[in-house]
Design a protein around this motif. Structure first.
Motif, PDB file in Angstrom:
ATOM      1  N   ALA A 178      61.099  41.485  65.955  1.00  0.00           N
ATOM      2  CA  ALA A 178      61.406  40.205  66.058  1.00  0.00           C
ATOM      3  C   ALA A 178      60.870  39.589  64.747  1.00  0.00           C
ATOM      4  N   PHE A 179      61.609  38.538  64.189  1.00  0.00           N
ATOM      5  CA  PHE A 179      61.144  37.902  63.102  1.00  0.00           C
ATOM      6  C   PHE A 179      61.085  36.239  63.220  1.00  0.00           C
ATOM      7  N   SER A 180      60.414  35.713  62.510  1.00  0.00           N
ATOM      8  CA  SER A 180      60.402  34.254  62.394  1.00  0.00           C
ATOM      9  C   SER A 180      60.671  33.441  61.032  1.00  0.00           C
ATOM     10  N   LEU A 181      61.226  32.401  60.819  1.00  0.00           N
ATOM     11  CA  LEU A 181      61.258  31.798  59.482  1.00  0.00           C
ATOM     12  C   LEU A 181      61.034  30.113  59.866  1.00  0.00           C
ATOM     13  N   SER A 213      68.974  21.746  61.732  1.00  0.00           N
ATOM     14  CA  SER A 213      70.162  22.362  61.909  1.00  0.00           C
ATOM     15  C   SER A 213      70.123  23.831  62.375  1.00  0.00           C
ATOM     16  N   ALA A 214      71.046  24.321  62.906  1.00  0.00           N
ATOM     17  CA  ALA A 214      71.264  25.872  63.177  1.00  0.00           C
ATOM     18  C   ALA A 214      71.236  26.494  61.679  1.00  0.00           C
ATOM     19  N   LEU A 215      70.572  27.535  61.462  1.00  0.00           N
ATOM     20  CA  LEU A 215      70.341  28.390  60.431  1.00  0.00           C
ATOM     21  C   LEU A 215      71.228  29.739  60.572  1.00  0.00           C
ATOM     22  N   LYS A 216      71.946  30.171  59.508  1.00  0.00           N
ATOM     23  CA  LYS A 216      72.962  31.246  59.702  1.00  0.00           C
ATOM     24  C   LYS A 216      72.005  32.432  58.798  1.00  0.00           C
ATOM     25  N   VAL A 217      71.619  33.459  59.193  1.00  0.00           N
ATOM     26  CA  VAL A 217      70.730  34.399  58.368  1.00  0.00           C
ATOM     27  C   VAL A 217      71.451  35.840  58.379  1.00  0.00           C
ATOM     28  N   ASN A 218      72.083  36.080  57.246  1.00  0.00           N
ATOM     29  CA  ASN A 218      72.694  37.456  57.102  1.00  0.00           C
ATOM     30  C   ASN A 218      71.815  38.324  56.384  1.00  0.00           C
ATOM     31  N   PHE A 219      71.855  39.726  56.971  1.00  0.00           N
ATOM     32  CA  PHE A 219      71.296  40.665  56.527  1.00  0.00           C
ATOM     33  C   PHE A 219      71.911  41.576  55.983  1.00  0.00           C
ATOM     34  N   TYR A 220      72.049  41.865  54.827  1.00  0.00           N
ATOM     35  CA  TYR A 220      72.888  42.788  54.029  1.00  0.00           C
ATOM     36  C   TYR A 220      72.110  44.018  53.512  1.00  0.00           C
ATOM     37  N   HIS A 221      72.576  45.337  54.092  1.00  0.00           N
ATOM     38  CA  HIS A 221      71.869  46.314  53.635  1.00  0.00           C
ATOM     39  C   HIS A 221      72.283  46.943  51.989  1.00  0.00           C
ATOM     40  N   ASP A 223      75.034  45.900  57.970  1.00  0.00           N
ATOM     41  CA  ASP A 223      75.028  44.532  57.707  1.00  0.00           C
ATOM     42  C   ASP A 223      75.059  43.830  58.980  1.00  0.00           C
ATOM     43  N   PHE A 224      74.366  42.587  59.300  1.00  0.00           N
ATOM     44  CA  PHE A 224      74.752  41.685  60.521  1.00  0.00           C
ATOM     45  C   PHE A 224      74.135  40.542  60.220  1.00  0.00           C
ATOM     46  N   THR A 225      74.649  39.476  61.070  1.00  0.00           N
ATOM     47  CA  THR A 225      74.154  38.147  61.034  1.00  0.00           C
ATOM     48  C   THR A 225      73.651  37.561  62.319  1.00  0.00           C
ATOM     49  N   VAL A 226      72.705  36.667  62.259  1.00  0.00           N
ATOM     50  CA  VAL A 226      72.098  35.974  63.212  1.00  0.00           C
ATOM     51  C   VAL A 226      72.167  34.592  63.037  1.00  0.00           C
ATOM     52  N   THR A 227      72.565  34.024  63.999  1.00  0.00           N
ATOM     53  CA  THR A 227      72.277  32.295  63.998  1.00  0.00           C
ATOM     54  C   THR A 227      71.140  31.848  64.825  1.00  0.00           C
ATOM     55  N   LEU A 228      70.404  31.123  64.119  1.00  0.00           N
ATOM     56  CA  LEU A 228      69.050  30.787  64.862  1.00  0.00           C
ATOM     57  C   LEU A 228      69.095  29.188  64.962  1.00  0.00           C
ATOM     58  N   THR A 229      68.392  28.725  66.094  1.00  0.00           N
ATOM     59  CA  THR A 229      67.976  27.250  66.196  1.00  0.00           C
ATOM     60  C   THR A 229      66.493  27.084  66.118  1.00  0.00           C
ATOM     61  N   ALA A 230      65.992  26.013  65.523  1.00  0.00           N
ATOM     62  CA  ALA A 230      64.474  25.875  65.883  1.00  0.00           C
ATOM     63  C   ALA A 230      63.977  25.488  67.132  1.00  0.00           C
ATOM     64  N   ASP A 231      62.583  25.818  67.134  1.00  0.00           N
ATOM     65  CA  ASP A 231      61.807  25.753  68.735  1.00  0.00           C
ATOM     66  C   ASP A 231      61.135  24.400  68.102  1.00  0.00           C
ATOM     67  N   GLY A 236      64.205  35.201  65.581  1.00  0.00           N
ATOM     68  CA  GLY A 236      65.343  35.814  65.919  1.00  0.00           C
ATOM     69  C   GLY A 236      64.820  37.385  66.126  1.00  0.00           C
ATOM     70  N   ARG A 237      65.674  38.402  66.334  1.00  0.00           N
ATOM     71  CA  ARG A 237      65.491  39.663  66.530  1.00  0.00           C
ATOM     72  C   ARG A 237      66.216  40.653  65.748  1.00  0.00           C
ATOM     73  N   LEU A 238      65.576  41.501  65.318  1.00  0.00           N
ATOM     74  CA  LEU A 238      66.359  42.548  64.238  1.00  0.00           C
ATOM     75  C   LEU A 238      66.751  43.840  65.185  1.00  0.00           C
TER      76      LEU A 238
END
Length: 165
Positions: free
Chosen positions: A77-80, A91-99, A106-114, A121-123
């Motif tokens: 798990a990770f947090s921003l 607003s929602a954030l789009k987080v891209n992980f590029y190897h 590579d993968f993308t996670v869309t996150l919303t704030a609590d 999000g989860r890795l």
């Protein structure tokens, strides 16, 4: 009396050289065919260059807003969280992980704030190595990029740096 040729050293030694070349060629061919074409090669450099210029403008917009995040990882798990440049409405954030080397990871996670303004999000399991994390808002108005090593055992600062474009 002279020994037959197959009991002498020199014929075998001389045949060993071409056989070793055939074995090395087979190993090289096996490795090369296993990896295929390199997906990092770009066909249209002009379009790619224009895209990079557009990304630089988004990084400059993030710098103007003084946007900065903290990245924390716990297991998978990770947090921003914003440390500066926090907007009035989350607003929602789009987080891209590029190897760094393997595009298929590579993968993308869309996150919303609590309620506390933390994005969680989860890795994928067992993702280790050097990654480039790119954070953009839902409207794509700015961009923050940072290279990190996962797993991250400490809190990391993610800032808009132009060299990461």
């Amino acid at each position: 009396m002279q020994k037959p040729w197959y009991k002498q050293f020199w014929p075998w030694f001389l045949m060993l050289i071409p056989f070793s070349v055939v074995i090395a060629m087979t190993i090289t061919l096996t490795i090369a065919s296993g990896y295929g074409d390199n997906p990092m090669v770009v066909d249209d450099y002009y379009k790619k260059g224009r895209g990079i210029n557009a990304q630089v403008e988004k990084v400059q917009a993030a710098q103007a807003l003084n946007i900065e995040f903290t990245f924390k990882q716990t297991d998978d798990a990770f947090s921003l969280a914003y440390t500066s440049g926090k907007p009035s409405q989350f607003s929602a954030l789009k987080v891209n992980f590029y190897h760094t080397t393997l595009a298929e990871k590579d993968f993308t996670v869309t996150l919303t704030a609590d309620a506390q303004g933390v994005y969680r999000g989860r890795l994928p399991a067992n993702e280790e190595g050097k990654w480039t994390i790119t954070i953009t808002p839902f409207d794509g108005s700015w961009r923050v990029t940072q290279q990190v090593h996962l797993p991250a055992y400490r809190e990391l600062a993610i800032k808009p740096l132009t060299y990461g474009v």
